[in-house]
Enzyme design. Sequence first.
Site, PDB file in Angstrom:
ATOM      1  N   GLY A 198      18.727 -49.606  11.656  1.00  0.00           N
ATOM      2  CA  GLY A 198      18.604 -49.814  10.419  1.00  0.00           C
ATOM      3  C   GLY A 198      16.597 -49.250  10.032  1.00  0.00           C
ATOM      4  O   GLY A 198      16.054 -49.762   9.330  1.00  0.00           O
TER       5      GLY A 198
ATOM      6  N   GLY B 298      15.485 -48.147   6.629  1.00  0.00           N
ATOM      7  CA  GLY B 298      15.262 -49.158   5.614  1.00  0.00           C
ATOM      8  C   GLY B 298      14.041 -49.850   5.436  1.00  0.00           C
ATOM      9  O   GLY B 298      12.832 -49.400   6.182  1.00  0.00           O
TER      10      GLY B 298
ATOM     11  N   VAL C 246      12.707 -52.863   5.651  1.00  0.00           N
ATOM     12  CA  VAL C 246      12.428 -53.643   6.735  1.00  0.00           C
ATOM     13  C   VAL C 246      12.446 -53.029   8.322  1.00  0.00           C
ATOM     14  O   VAL C 246      11.466 -53.175   8.810  1.00  0.00           O
ATOM     15  CB  VAL C 246      13.538 -54.984   6.944  1.00  0.00           C
ATOM     16  CG1 VAL C 246      13.264 -55.788   8.021  1.00  0.00           C
ATOM     17  CG2 VAL C 246      13.652 -55.770   5.500  1.00  0.00           C
ATOM     18  N   GLY C 247      13.483 -52.218   8.470  1.00  0.00           N
ATOM     19  CA  GLY C 247      13.244 -51.380   9.714  1.00  0.00           C
ATOM     20  C   GLY C 247      12.120 -50.481   9.943  1.00  0.00           C
ATOM     21  O   GLY C 247      11.494 -50.344  10.875  1.00  0.00           O
TER      22      GLY C 247
ATOM     23  N   SER D 148      18.918 -63.782   6.357  1.00  0.00           N
ATOM     24  CA  SER D 148      18.757 -63.923   5.181  1.00  0.00           C
ATOM     25  C   SER D 148      18.669 -65.223   4.566  1.00  0.00           C
ATOM     26  O   SER D 148      19.337 -66.331   5.125  1.00  0.00           O
ATOM     27  CB  SER D 148      19.276 -62.998   4.178  1.00  0.00           C
ATOM     28  OG  SER D 148      19.124 -63.530   2.566  1.00  0.00           O
ATOM     29  N   SER D 149      17.629 -65.775   3.639  1.00  0.00           N
ATOM     30  CA  SER D 149      17.431 -67.166   3.219  1.00  0.00           C
ATOM     31  C   SER D 149      18.818 -67.693   2.385  1.00  0.00           C
ATOM     32  O   SER D 149      18.985 -68.885   2.155  1.00  0.00           O
ATOM     33  CB  SER D 149      16.252 -67.475   2.428  1.00  0.00           C
ATOM     34  OG  SER D 149      16.331 -66.570   1.135  1.00  0.00           O
ATOM     35  N   CYS D 150      19.461 -66.415   2.085  1.00  0.00           N
ATOM     36  CA  CYS D 150      20.720 -66.925   1.153  1.00  0.00           C
ATOM     37  C   CYS D 150      21.827 -67.522   1.940  1.00  0.00           C
ATOM     38  O   CYS D 150      22.892 -67.916   1.453  1.00  0.00           O
ATOM     39  CB  CYS D 150      21.174 -65.747   0.545  1.00  0.00           C
ATOM     40  SG  CYS D 150      22.222 -64.530   1.480  1.00  0.00           S
TER      41      CYS D 150
ATOM     42  N   TYR E 263      27.855 -61.807   1.124  1.00  0.00           N
ATOM     43  CA  TYR E 263      26.959 -61.429   2.035  1.00  0.00           C
ATOM     44  C   TYR E 263      26.323 -62.538   2.783  1.00  0.00           C
ATOM     45  O   TYR E 263      26.070 -62.071   3.973  1.00  0.00           O
ATOM     46  CB  TYR E 263      25.680 -60.887   1.326  1.00  0.00           C
ATOM     47  CG  TYR E 263      24.396 -60.413   1.831  1.00  0.00           C
ATOM     48  CD1 TYR E 263      24.436 -59.121   2.654  1.00  0.00           C
ATOM     49  CD2 TYR E 263      23.194 -61.347   1.939  1.00  0.00           C
ATOM     50  CE1 TYR E 263      23.336 -58.901   3.323  1.00  0.00           C
ATOM     51  CE2 TYR E 263      22.291 -60.898   2.954  1.00  0.00           C
ATOM     52  CZ  TYR E 263      22.110 -59.624   3.388  1.00  0.00           C
ATOM     53  OH  TYR E 263      21.171 -59.115   4.086  1.00  0.00           O
TER      54      TYR E 263
ATOM     55  N   LYS F 218      26.316 -62.662   7.168  1.00  0.00           N
ATOM     56  CA  LYS F 218      24.959 -63.040   7.901  1.00  0.00           C
ATOM     57  C   LYS F 218      25.305 -64.295   8.722  1.00  0.00           C
ATOM     58  O   LYS F 218      24.804 -64.419   9.936  1.00  0.00           O
ATOM     59  CB  LYS F 218      23.981 -63.281   6.938  1.00  0.00           C
ATOM     60  CG  LYS F 218      23.509 -61.770   6.559  1.00  0.00           C
ATOM     61  CD  LYS F 218      22.907 -61.106   7.468  1.00  0.00           C
ATOM     62  CE  LYS F 218      22.281 -59.696   7.013  1.00  0.00           C
ATOM     63  NZ  LYS F 218      21.909 -58.963   8.246  1.00  0.00           N
TER      64      LYS F 218
ATOM     65  N   PRO G 113      14.308 -64.576   7.041  1.00  0.00           N
ATOM     66  CA  PRO G 113      13.194 -64.289   6.169  1.00  0.00           C
ATOM     67  C   PRO G 113      13.671 -64.724   4.776  1.00  0.00           C
ATOM     68  O   PRO G 113      14.634 -64.772   4.223  1.00  0.00           O
ATOM     69  CB  PRO G 113      13.187 -62.981   6.090  1.00  0.00           C
ATOM     70  CG  PRO G 113      14.506 -62.442   6.443  1.00  0.00           C
ATOM     71  CD  PRO G 113      14.896 -63.294   7.233  1.00  0.00           C
TER      72      PRO G 113
ATOM     73  N   HIS H 225      16.580 -56.333  -5.820  1.00  0.00           N
ATOM     74  CA  HIS H 225      16.306 -57.592  -6.011  1.00  0.00           C
ATOM     75  C   HIS H 225      15.353 -57.856  -7.187  1.00  0.00           C
ATOM     76  O   HIS H 225      14.801 -56.993  -7.816  1.00  0.00           O
ATOM     77  CB  HIS H 225      15.876 -58.040  -4.641  1.00  0.00           C
ATOM     78  CG  HIS H 225      16.903 -58.232  -3.784  1.00  0.00           C
ATOM     79  ND1 HIS H 225      16.787 -57.508  -2.727  1.00  0.00           N
ATOM     80  CD2 HIS H 225      17.469 -59.100  -3.474  1.00  0.00           C
ATOM     81  CE1 HIS H 225      17.840 -57.791  -1.781  1.00  0.00           C
ATOM     82  NE2 HIS H 225      18.460 -58.585  -2.430  1.00  0.00           N
TER      83      HIS H 225
ATOM     84  N   ASP I  35      21.308 -67.198 -13.479  1.00  0.00           N
ATOM     85  CA  ASP I  35      19.835 -67.546 -12.692  1.00  0.00           C
ATOM     86  C   ASP I  35      20.128 -67.424 -11.261  1.00  0.00           C
ATOM     87  O   ASP I  35      19.104 -67.214 -10.283  1.00  0.00           O
ATOM     88  CB  ASP I  35      19.422 -68.826 -13.187  1.00  0.00           C
ATOM     89  CG  ASP I  35      18.729 -69.085 -14.375  1.00  0.00           C
ATOM     90  OD1 ASP I  35      18.198 -67.854 -14.823  1.00  0.00           O
ATOM     91  OD2 ASP I  35      18.481 -70.044 -15.298  1.00  0.00           O
TER      92      ASP I  35
END
Length: 319
Positions: free
Chosen positions: A12, A15, A17-18, A109-111, A138, A142, A165, A181, A271
């Site tokens: 990646g 992208g 991040v990459g 991911s924090s999700c 997603y 992860k 992150p 986002h 939200d």
Amino acid sequence: MDFLKRKIYIAGHKGMVGSSIWRLLKARGAESLIGTSSGDLDLRNQNAVSQFFKSEKPEIVIDAAAKVGGILANDNFPFEFLMDNLQIQNNLIDCALKENVDRFLFLGSSCVYPKKAIQPIKEEYLLSGSLEKTNESYAIAKIAGIKACEAIFLKKKRLFTSIMPSNLYGPFDNFDLNSSHVLPAMIRKFHESKINGNQPVKLWGTGTPMREFLHVEDLADAVIFLLDKTPTYHILNVGTGYDIEIKDLALMIQGVIGHEGEIIWDRNMPDGTHRKVMDVSKIKSMGWKPRLSLIEGITQTYKWYLQNIDKLKIVDMQL
């Protein structure tokens, strides 16, 4: 930094991040970086990924490859977000293990943390509760990658680790309003409203949720910092440790851009999770901290957006 002399594959690498990790590794003196475009290597294709690892023989792998998007994209395309991400990461992790890659760094991911997790969120809270529905697919993908790396780290004693992150933003972000986002979407909306006579800007939800944001260049710095360490944790949060109400974020971005119109909150839109800030005490105790404040990061990102707006060719395509 002896790892800079080794063969490093960034999945990646084009992208947001990459590419940031690639640029910083280059600047720090990395001698052998490998990257492939999706047109040259489909990471969902197990045979193709296997052949790539056999021929290139990377020593370090950074998995920054993923299908990503905001609430709208995740909610509309759950199957694609689940299946594509599972295929990508499973192929990379499995081939890296089989080909004896020395170090594998998986970007999560924090999700992945529960919707109602105690704040700030510790790494130990993974799988302690139900997920936020709008990005569940997603997150599940992860989590599978995190658990695969954990199993390799703990049972096979190989340096396969994961970092979580917080919400990322910065140069090369996605500004497509159907899949972006919150922060890049706000930058685009305020900018376009400003140049069209300071028209009102409509934003999703109530504006009351709290979010933590990390500039992508700070994440890249954390990745390089961690590659220079022998990991003692198989999972680490990476962020600022500070969050901000979405209403205040909107006002901050509005001020940076110079938009003078009204902000309208569409309460018919979701939200998402009410609050999400991560406990970053572990990586902080190791000696790392972010360099950019949020206002500095937004200002830098908006400058980049203005410089590259003609190249972005934003069409707002559906996935």
